[in-house]
Design a protein around this motif. Sequence first.
Motif, mmCIF file in Angstrom:
data_model
loop_
_atom_site.group_PDB
_atom_site.id
_atom_site.type_symbol
_atom_site.label_atom_id
_atom_site.label_comp_id
_atom_site.label_asym_id
_atom_site.label_seq_id
_atom_site.Cartn_x
_atom_site.Cartn_y
_atom_site.Cartn_z
ATOM 1 N N ASP A 1 0.814 -1.215 0.000
ATOM 2 C CA ASP A 1 0.000 0.000 0.000
ATOM 3 C C ASP A 1 0.847 1.264 0.000
ATOM 4 N N LEU A 2 1.802 1.326 0.921
ATOM 5 C CA LEU A 2 2.484 2.585 1.187
ATOM 6 C C LEU A 2 3.992 2.446 1.151
ATOM 7 N N LEU A 3 4.646 3.454 0.595
ATOM 8 C CA LEU A 3 6.081 3.635 0.755
ATOM 9 C C LEU A 3 6.277 4.788 1.723
ATOM 10 N N VAL A 4 7.039 4.550 2.798
ATOM 11 C CA VAL A 4 7.324 5.584 3.783
ATOM 12 C C VAL A 4 8.795 5.963 3.691
ATOM 13 N N LEU A 5 9.064 7.243 3.543
ATOM 14 C CA LEU A 5 10.426 7.780 3.558
ATOM 15 C C LEU A 5 10.619 8.513 4.878
ATOM 16 N N GLY A 6 11.729 8.227 5.541
ATOM 17 C CA GLY A 6 11.957 8.829 6.855
ATOM 18 C C GLY A 6 11.333 8.032 7.977
ATOM 19 N N GLY A 7 11.092 6.746 7.747
ATOM 20 C CA GLY A 7 10.395 5.929 8.730
ATOM 21 C C GLY A 7 11.178 5.641 9.998
ATOM 22 N N SER A 8 12.480 5.903 9.993
ATOM 23 C CA SER A 8 13.284 5.669 11.199
ATOM 24 C C SER A 8 13.327 6.869 12.126
ATOM 25 N N GLY A 9 12.749 7.994 11.707
ATOM 26 C CA GLY A 9 12.775 9.201 12.515
ATOM 27 C C GLY A 9 11.707 9.213 13.595
ATOM 28 N N ARG A 10 11.695 10.286 14.377
ATOM 29 C CA ARG A 10 10.800 10.343 15.537
ATOM 30 C C ARG A 10 9.329 10.430 15.140
ATOM 31 N N THR A 11 9.024 11.056 14.015
ATOM 32 C CA THR A 11 7.656 11.034 13.502
ATOM 33 C C THR A 11 7.422 9.786 12.663
ATOM 34 N N GLY A 12 8.435 9.381 11.919
ATOM 35 C CA GLY A 12 8.303 8.234 11.034
ATOM 36 C C GLY A 12 7.973 6.948 11.756
ATOM 37 N N THR A 13 8.512 6.755 12.951
ATOM 38 C CA THR A 13 8.198 5.528 13.694
ATOM 39 C C THR A 13 6.715 5.459 14.039
ATOM 40 N N HIS A 14 6.108 6.610 14.309
ATOM 41 C CA HIS A 14 4.658 6.634 14.555
ATOM 42 C C HIS A 14 3.886 6.294 13.276
ATOM 43 N N VAL A 15 4.369 6.790 12.130
ATOM 44 C CA VAL A 15 3.707 6.479 10.862
ATOM 45 C C VAL A 15 3.737 4.980 10.605
ATOM 46 N N LEU A 16 4.897 4.345 10.803
ATOM 47 C CA LEU A 16 5.004 2.905 10.569
ATOM 48 C C LEU A 16 4.068 2.130 11.492
ATOM 49 N N ALA A 17 4.078 2.478 12.778
ATOM 50 C CA ALA A 17 3.257 1.753 13.742
ATOM 51 C C ALA A 17 1.768 1.906 13.434
ATOM 52 N N GLN A 18 1.337 3.133 13.172
ATOM 53 C CA GLN A 18 -0.080 3.362 12.921
ATOM 54 C C GLN A 18 -0.530 2.773 11.587
ATOM 55 N N ALA A 19 0.333 2.823 10.589
ATOM 56 C CA ALA A 19 -0.015 2.245 9.290
ATOM 57 C C ALA A 19 -0.203 0.740 9.416
ATOM 58 N N ALA A 20 0.694 0.101 10.165
ATOM 59 C CA ALA A 20 0.565 -1.345 10.383
ATOM 60 C C ALA A 20 -0.710 -1.664 11.153
ATOM 61 N N GLU A 21 -1.049 -0.849 12.154
ATOM 62 C CA GLU A 21 -2.275 -1.064 12.924
ATOM 63 C C GLU A 21 -3.517 -0.968 12.042
ATOM 64 N N ARG A 22 -3.449 -0.119 11.017
ATOM 65 C CA ARG A 22 -4.590 0.047 10.112
ATOM 66 C C ARG A 22 -4.671 -1.068 9.065
ATOM 67 N N GLY A 23 -3.688 -1.937 9.061
ATOM 68 C CA GLY A 23 -3.699 -3.031 8.106
ATOM 69 C C GLY A 23 -3.019 -2.747 6.790
ATOM 70 N N HIS A 24 -2.328 -1.628 6.692
ATOM 71 C CA HIS A 24 -1.584 -1.329 5.471
ATOM 72 C C HIS A 24 -0.394 -2.271 5.331
ATOM 73 N N ARG A 25 -0.067 -2.590 4.103
ATOM 74 C CA ARG A 25 1.191 -3.253 3.802
ATOM 75 C C ARG A 25 2.191 -2.161 3.480
ATOM 76 N N VAL A 26 3.216 -2.051 4.294
ATOM 77 C CA VAL A 26 4.088 -0.877 4.274
ATOM 78 C C VAL A 26 5.504 -1.285 3.903
ATOM 79 N N ARG A 27 6.132 -0.456 3.094
ATOM 80 C CA ARG A 27 7.549 -0.591 2.798
ATOM 81 C C ARG A 27 8.227 0.716 3.204
ATOM 82 N N ALA A 28 9.336 0.615 3.910
ATOM 83 C CA ALA A 28 10.052 1.800 4.376
ATOM 84 C C ALA A 28 11.485 1.750 3.876
ATOM 85 N N LEU A 29 11.944 2.837 3.289
ATOM 86 C CA LEU A 29 13.325 2.968 2.832
ATOM 87 C C LEU A 29 14.133 3.590 3.963
ATOM 88 N N VAL A 30 15.090 2.831 4.499
ATOM 89 C CA VAL A 30 15.881 3.302 5.649
ATOM 90 C C VAL A 30 17.352 3.003 5.416
#
Length: 220
Positions: free
Chosen positions: A3-32
Amino acid sequence: MTDLLVLGGSGRTGTHVLAQAAERGHRVRALVRDPSAVHAPTGVELIQGTPANIDDIRRAAQGTRAVISVLNNARASDNPWAKPVSPPMFMTDAARNTLTVMAEQGIRRIVLTSTQGAGDDWARLNPLVKAFINLSNIKVGFTDHTGVDQVVRASDTDWTLARAVALSDRPATGPLRAGDATATTPGRRINRADLARFLLDSVDEETWIRRAPLVWNARG
């Protein structure tokens, strides 16, 4: 399909994006840069690379339908006044690379974090605030955010620029408020967890397309 590509997923806001996206059932890929240093939730695929390298973005973006970018300039410390250590215009160059890849791969939706005072919102800032920014290390970040603003607005994508007020690491409090910069007097801060929620809501609900709202917490 991811579903989603997240850039900056290791940062202080990005970690919240990854966690919440996973909780919503998104299939997420993060470039880190370093997958071993990121504690990603189940459902998040980590791809090693950097948005400064367009080929890394090409690999990470394959099969995605939307991009969320929470990139920021790295500093010598977490102090907002600390010396910048990222390459000049890092966020702008990353945004340009991302938009090029999106055009190549037929991805239309992108939501990016920005900041109060970027782009055309600069004109609304108090003259004393402007002077302080121009004489401090945070000028680099403002210049880069404005570069992102210009590159994104020139693109043929369904973009949203979320102009956050001062960021806080407090727990999520909600509710959020958002409004167009030219007609809004915002609050003073927004919690990173709540900002992450706004970014995901913008994708899931297809809101704020081709707009740059200021975003803040109604209280807290």
